[in-house]
Design a protein around this motif. Structure first.
Motif, PDB file in Angstrom:
ATOM      1  N   ASP A 185       1.030 -38.779 -40.729  1.00 17.20           N
ATOM      2  CA  ASP A 185       1.449 -39.577 -39.582  1.00 17.20           C
ATOM      3  C   ASP A 185       1.926 -38.650 -38.460  1.00 17.20           C
ATOM      4  N   LYS A 186       1.624 -39.026 -37.229  1.00 18.60           N
ATOM      5  CA  LYS A 186       2.050 -38.256 -36.062  1.00 18.60           C
ATOM      6  C   LYS A 186       2.897 -39.150 -35.155  1.00 18.60           C
ATOM      7  N   PHE A 187       3.959 -38.552 -34.600  1.00 11.48           N
ATOM      8  CA  PHE A 187       4.885 -39.284 -33.739  1.00 11.48           C
ATOM      9  C   PHE A 187       4.941 -38.595 -32.373  1.00 11.48           C
ATOM     10  N   LYS A 188       4.907 -39.410 -31.341  1.00 17.43           N
ATOM     11  CA  LYS A 188       4.847 -38.880 -29.980  1.00 17.43           C
ATOM     12  C   LYS A 188       6.133 -39.170 -29.223  1.00 17.43           C
ATOM     13  N   SER A 189       6.599 -38.165 -28.508  1.00 19.47           N
ATOM     14  CA  SER A 189       7.745 -38.333 -27.617  1.00 19.47           C
ATOM     15  C   SER A 189       7.383 -37.697 -26.284  1.00 19.47           C
ATOM     16  N   GLU A 190       7.753 -38.343 -25.197  1.00 24.75           N
ATOM     17  CA  GLU A 190       7.369 -37.826 -23.887  1.00 24.75           C
ATOM     18  C   GLU A 190       8.482 -37.980 -22.875  1.00 24.75           C
ATOM     19  N   ALA A 191       8.402 -37.154 -21.851  1.00 28.36           N
ATOM     20  CA  ALA A 191       9.345 -37.209 -20.734  1.00 28.36           C
ATOM     21  C   ALA A 191       8.554 -37.187 -19.432  1.00 28.36           C
ATOM     22  N   ILE A 192       9.067 -37.886 -18.434  1.00 26.36           N
ATOM     23  CA  ILE A 192       8.467 -37.858 -17.101  1.00 26.36           C
ATOM     24  C   ILE A 192       9.340 -36.982 -16.214  1.00 26.36           C
ATOM     25  N   LEU A 193       8.710 -36.017 -15.560  1.00 26.19           N
ATOM     26  CA  LEU A 193       9.427 -35.014 -14.787  1.00 26.19           C
ATOM     27  C   LEU A 193       9.033 -35.070 -13.319  1.00 26.19           C
ATOM     28  N   MET A 194       9.921 -34.575 -12.500  1.00 26.18           N
ATOM     29  CA  MET A 194       9.610 -34.372 -11.090  1.00 26.18           C
ATOM     30  C   MET A 194      10.178 -33.028 -10.664  1.00 26.18           C
ATOM     31  N   ILE A 195       9.675 -32.504  -9.563  1.00 24.27           N
ATOM     32  CA  ILE A 195      10.211 -31.254  -9.065  1.00 24.27           C
ATOM     33  C   ILE A 195      11.659 -31.469  -8.648  1.00 24.27           C
ATOM     34  N   SER A 196      12.529 -30.546  -9.012  1.00 27.32           N
ATOM     35  CA  SER A 196      13.954 -30.717  -8.733  1.00 27.32           C
ATOM     36  C   SER A 196      14.256 -30.467  -7.264  1.00 27.32           C
ATOM     37  N   LEU A 248       0.168 -32.110 -21.257  1.00 25.93           N
ATOM     38  CA  LEU A 248       0.750 -32.041 -19.918  1.00 25.93           C
ATOM     39  C   LEU A 248      -0.179 -32.757 -18.952  1.00 25.93           C
ATOM     40  N   GLU A 249       0.344 -33.738 -18.237  1.00 27.92           N
ATOM     41  CA  GLU A 249      -0.454 -34.483 -17.272  1.00 27.92           C
ATOM     42  C   GLU A 249       0.315 -34.593 -15.963  1.00 27.92           C
ATOM     43  N   LYS A 250      -0.402 -34.352 -14.861  1.00 24.26           N
ATOM     44  CA  LYS A 250       0.215 -34.438 -13.544  1.00 24.26           C
ATOM     45  C   LYS A 250      -0.449 -35.548 -12.743  1.00 24.26           C
ATOM     46  N   ASP A 251       0.352 -36.479 -12.252  1.00 26.49           N
ATOM     47  CA  ASP A 251      -0.161 -37.570 -11.431  1.00 26.49           C
ATOM     48  C   ASP A 251      -0.445 -37.036 -10.029  1.00 26.49           C
ATOM     49  N   LYS A 252      -1.705 -37.117  -9.611  1.00 20.31           N
ATOM     50  CA  LYS A 252      -2.090 -36.567  -8.320  1.00 20.31           C
ATOM     51  C   LYS A 252      -1.510 -37.354  -7.146  1.00 20.31           C
ATOM     52  N   VAL A 253      -1.172 -38.612  -7.390  1.00 18.31           N
ATOM     53  CA  VAL A 253      -0.631 -39.446  -6.307  1.00 18.31           C
ATOM     54  C   VAL A 253       0.869 -39.233  -6.150  1.00 18.31           C
ATOM     55  N   THR A 254       1.615 -39.376  -7.243  1.00 21.02           N
ATOM     56  CA  THR A 254       3.083 -39.286  -7.172  1.00 21.02           C
ATOM     57  C   THR A 254       3.598 -37.860  -7.357  1.00 21.02           C
ATOM     58  N   ILE A 284      11.610 -28.252 -21.674  1.00 21.60           N
ATOM     59  CA  ILE A 284      12.108 -28.454 -20.311  1.00 21.60           C
ATOM     60  C   ILE A 284      13.261 -27.508 -20.020  1.00 21.60           C
ATOM     61  N   ASP A 285      14.192 -27.409 -20.966  1.00 23.36           N
ATOM     62  CA  ASP A 285      15.335 -26.500 -20.783  1.00 23.36           C
ATOM     63  C   ASP A 285      14.871 -25.059 -20.606  1.00 23.36           C
ATOM     64  N   ASP A 286      13.951 -24.635 -21.466  1.00 24.06           N
ATOM     65  CA  ASP A 286      13.547 -23.227 -21.451  1.00 24.06           C
ATOM     66  C   ASP A 286      12.728 -22.869 -20.221  1.00 24.06           C
ATOM     67  N   ILE A 287      11.846 -23.770 -19.771  1.00 24.89           N
ATOM     68  CA  ILE A 287      11.050 -23.448 -18.576  1.00 24.89           C
ATOM     69  C   ILE A 287      11.941 -23.403 -17.345  1.00 24.89           C
ATOM     70  N   ASN A 288      12.987 -24.244 -17.327  1.00 24.22           N
ATOM     71  CA  ASN A 288      13.934 -24.188 -16.212  1.00 24.22           C
ATOM     72  C   ASN A 288      14.712 -22.871 -16.227  1.00 24.22           C
ATOM     73  N   VAL A 289      15.121 -22.437 -17.418  1.00 19.56           N
ATOM     74  CA  VAL A 289      15.871 -21.179 -17.526  1.00 19.56           C
ATOM     75  C   VAL A 289      14.998 -19.988 -17.145  1.00 19.56           C
ATOM     76  N   ILE A 305      14.443 -34.446 -14.985  1.00 18.96           N
ATOM     77  CA  ILE A 305      13.934 -35.489 -15.877  1.00 18.96           C
ATOM     78  C   ILE A 305      14.157 -36.862 -15.260  1.00 18.96           C
ATOM     79  N   ILE A 306      13.069 -37.619 -15.095  1.00 15.90           N
ATOM     80  CA  ILE A 306      13.159 -39.001 -14.616  1.00 15.90           C
ATOM     81  C   ILE A 306      13.333 -39.950 -15.795  1.00 15.90           C
ATOM     82  N   ASP A 307      12.497 -39.747 -16.804  1.00 16.86           N
ATOM     83  CA  ASP A 307      12.553 -40.592 -18.004  1.00 16.86           C
ATOM     84  C   ASP A 307      12.697 -39.674 -19.210  1.00 16.86           C
TER      85      ASP A 307
END
Length: 300
Positions: A42-53, A164-170, A193-198, A255-257
């Motif tokens: 079984d595989k479980f998915k978790s996701e976050a929606i991000l925006m440029i800070s 990794l997916e980037k919405d071209k509109v938003t 997210i923490d590590d890429i920010n650091v 992080i938005i969501d």
């Protein structure tokens, strides 16, 4: 036209006469697919929606009245490059150097390479003892060397977990992890997210400190009032960047969501796999019957 209708009737007749054979093929493949689906973890998915800070999107531009003077002096003034920084951040997140360090620093080698299945009763990931012995901390699989899998093996496996997916509109970015553990999936999204920010913040701080050292040195060497004003303006911009980088936790991405622990598996879809198996069996059975009939007619 009549001949064509006759051929169609004969084809339907052949299929009907051999329907049990065709259905037998379909049932066998359905059963095999059903059993195969239960061999998949079984595989479980978790996701976050991000925006440029806000810190990353802050303007670094120097007042336009200094541009011509800076050009004459051969200086390249800092410009707003938030979009480039985001694209670079996404590429870095999937890079070997970053993920090698990420896997090593977070001690993810075992849960990535030796995960067996999720135990929902005890809320823990079961490690495959045929691959790794958690009691003696020894890799037991013969496909690995004595010291276990290489960091590159773990990197390639972990890449299959990441989306990794980037919405071209938003411009919003969706980062997701799909793994055998719902808790790990959620935690690893946060860790990434923490590590890429650091990493991005430290890189920018290093560049800013070098730029400030250079600019302060240039100020001490020039006596031109206009050029010193340009230097001071750039120094002010670099100090503002340094301040924002020093105080910001969400330096590149905000992080938005937030990611959550998944309550239901996302894969495998055992019903879908079984249906596909049944359809495949039907097609193979039909092909077998038609070819067998054709060869019999040829030999008559």
């Amino acid at each position: 036209m009549q001949k064509k209708d006759k051929d169609i009737r004969e084809l339907i007749s052949v299929i009907w006469e051999n329907k049990l054979k065709i259905l037998t093929f379909s049932f066998i493949f359905f059963l095999l697919s059903f059993l195969y689906s239960f061999s998949l973890n079984d595989k479980f998915k978790s996701e976050a929606i991000l925006m440029i800070s806000d810190q990353s999107s802050s303007s670094n531009q120097i007042p336009s009245n200094y541009s011509s003077i800076a050009s004459i002096a051969g200086l390249s003034l800092p410009q707003s490059d938030s979009e480039n920084k985001v694209n670079l951040g996404l590429e870095v997140m999937l890079s070997r150097e970053f993920l090698y360090s990420f896997i090593d620093d977070r001690n993810l080698m075992v849960p990535i390479m030796a995960a067996k299945e999720w135990d929902p009763i005890n809320n823990e990931l079961i490690i495959d003892k045929n691959i790794y012995d958690p009691i003696n901390n020894v890799w037991t699989s013969s496909k690995f060397l004595k010291n276990g899998p290489s960091i590159h093996d773990a990197y390639e496996e972990f890449l299959s977990y990441i989306t990794l997916e980037k919405d071209k509109v938003t411009g919003f970015i969706t980062l997701s992890i799909t793994s055998p553990s719902p808790i790990n999936s959620k935690e690893w999204v946060n860790f990434l997210i923490d590590d890429i920010n650091v990493v991005t913040r430290n890189k920018d701080l290093n560049k800013t400190n070098k730029a400030l050292d250079f600019l302060n040195d240039q100020v001490s060497k020039t006596s031109l009032k206009e050029l010193r004003a340009v230097f001071y303006s750039i120094i002010e911009s670099e100090l503002r960047k340094k301040m924002l980088a020093s105080i910001a936790d969400e330096y590149l991405f905000s992080i938005i969501d937030k990611p959550i622990v998944a309550e239901r598996k996302i894969a495998p879809n055992r019903v879908f796999i079984s249906i596909i198996g049944a359809i495949l069996g039907f097609i193979i059975g039909l092909t077998y019957v038609l070819m067998l009939t054709f060869f019999r007619e040829e030999n008559v």
